[in-house]
Write an enzyme that holds these catalytic residues in place. Structure first.
Site, mmCIF file in Angstrom:
data_model
loop_
_atom_site.group_PDB
_atom_site.id
_atom_site.type_symbol
_atom_site.label_atom_id
_atom_site.label_comp_id
_atom_site.label_asym_id
_atom_site.label_seq_id
_atom_site.Cartn_x
_atom_site.Cartn_y
_atom_site.Cartn_z
ATOM 1 N N GLY A 46 32.875 72.769 12.355
ATOM 2 C CA GLY A 46 31.460 72.564 12.634
ATOM 3 C C GLY A 46 31.179 72.812 14.108
ATOM 4 O O GLY A 46 32.060 72.618 14.947
ATOM 5 N N GLN A 51 26.603 72.518 21.867
ATOM 6 C CA GLN A 51 27.994 72.649 22.316
ATOM 7 C C GLN A 51 28.265 74.009 22.956
ATOM 8 O O GLN A 51 29.303 74.184 23.595
ATOM 9 C CB GLN A 51 28.952 72.430 21.151
ATOM 10 C CG GLN A 51 28.982 71.008 20.645
ATOM 11 C CD GLN A 51 29.913 70.875 19.467
ATOM 12 O OE1 GLN A 51 29.516 71.063 18.330
ATOM 13 N NE2 GLN A 51 31.174 70.576 19.764
ATOM 14 N N LEU A 95 35.287 70.023 19.007
ATOM 15 C CA LEU A 95 35.592 71.148 19.891
ATOM 16 C C LEU A 95 35.214 70.859 21.343
ATOM 17 O O LEU A 95 35.760 71.474 22.248
ATOM 18 C CB LEU A 95 34.890 72.417 19.390
ATOM 19 C CG LEU A 95 35.336 72.891 18.007
ATOM 20 C CD1 LEU A 95 34.544 74.117 17.584
ATOM 21 C CD2 LEU A 95 36.828 73.152 17.959
ATOM 22 N N HIS A 136 28.346 64.472 11.910
ATOM 23 C CA HIS A 136 28.945 64.646 13.234
ATOM 24 C C HIS A 136 28.131 65.669 14.038
ATOM 25 O O HIS A 136 27.808 65.431 15.205
ATOM 26 C CB HIS A 136 30.397 65.119 13.051
ATOM 27 C CG HIS A 136 31.123 65.458 14.307
ATOM 28 N ND1 HIS A 136 32.149 64.697 14.793
ATOM 29 C CD2 HIS A 136 30.984 66.497 15.179
ATOM 30 C CE1 HIS A 136 32.619 65.245 15.910
ATOM 31 N NE2 HIS A 136 31.917 66.345 16.163
ATOM 32 N N HIS A 140 25.419 65.512 17.467
ATOM 33 C CA HIS A 140 25.363 66.345 18.677
ATOM 34 C C HIS A 140 23.926 66.721 19.020
ATOM 35 O O HIS A 140 23.549 66.727 20.194
ATOM 36 C CB HIS A 140 26.176 67.628 18.503
ATOM 37 C CG HIS A 140 27.631 67.477 18.767
ATOM 38 N ND1 HIS A 140 28.133 67.097 19.987
ATOM 39 C CD2 HIS A 140 28.708 67.676 17.968
ATOM 40 C CE1 HIS A 140 29.450 67.062 19.935
ATOM 41 N NE2 HIS A 140 29.827 67.407 18.714
#
Length: 172
Positions: A46, A51, A95, A136, A140
């Site tokens: 994901g 990100q 990540l 999740h 973010h």
């Protein structure tokens, strides 16, 4: 398609609330394609646009793992409309927090409303790992990283380790 640079903790960008997307167009599809390539290369299951330093409400996920079984899902403006009363605990990683994992408890199933790759509204029931992954990634978009669910001591310890390990390293 091209790989994008992944932002790591403690970058304040990861605490940013992402902006809703007005419409799905070719530029956004290009971003989603690049995000997918970046996610697969990392490797991960994901990735949220924030990100990769883009504060838009966009996520890509694929929990299948094997290259021949890939089933990417593109979610624009995802919104959880229902959560199950049952919970699951997964050992999550991220990540943006490389090499670190922790158990996080989340609803076992969720219903999610989103726009797909073509801008069509979708409603989907997600269960198990897919439900965890989407929650999740939606976190973010709201400026929440999975380590925010941990104690302050453990969170700070992980951030210091990530900073030390990635000092002077560019992640692509």
């Amino acid at each position: 398609m091209s790989k994008l640079e992944i932002v790591n903790v403690p970058d304040p960008l990861l605490k940013t609330m992402s902006d809703p997307v007005g419409q799905v167009d070719d530029d956004l599809r290009r971003l989603m394609d690049d995000m997918l390539e970046t996610m697969y290369d990392a490797p991960g299951i994901g990735l949220a646009a924030i990100q990769v330093a883009v504060p838009k409400r966009v996520i890509v996920v694929d929990t299948e793992g094997d290259e021949e079984d890939r089933q990417p899902l593109f979610l624009v403006n995802p919104e959880i409309t229902w959560e199950s009363p049952e919970f699951n605990v997964y050992n999550e990683g991220c990540l943006s927090v490389p090499e670190h994992y922790a158990e996080v408890e989340r609803p076992a199933s969720v219903k999610v409303k989103y726009l797909d790759y073509d801008g069509k509204e979708q409603h989907q029931l997600m269960e198990g790992l897919m439900a965890t992954c989407v929650q999740h990634e939606i976190d973010h978009l709201n400026g929440v990283v999975f380590i925010d669910y941990l104690s302050k001591l453990k969170r700070n310890m992980i951030i210091k380790k990530v900073q030390k390990a990635t000092k002077g390293v560019t992640v692509l």
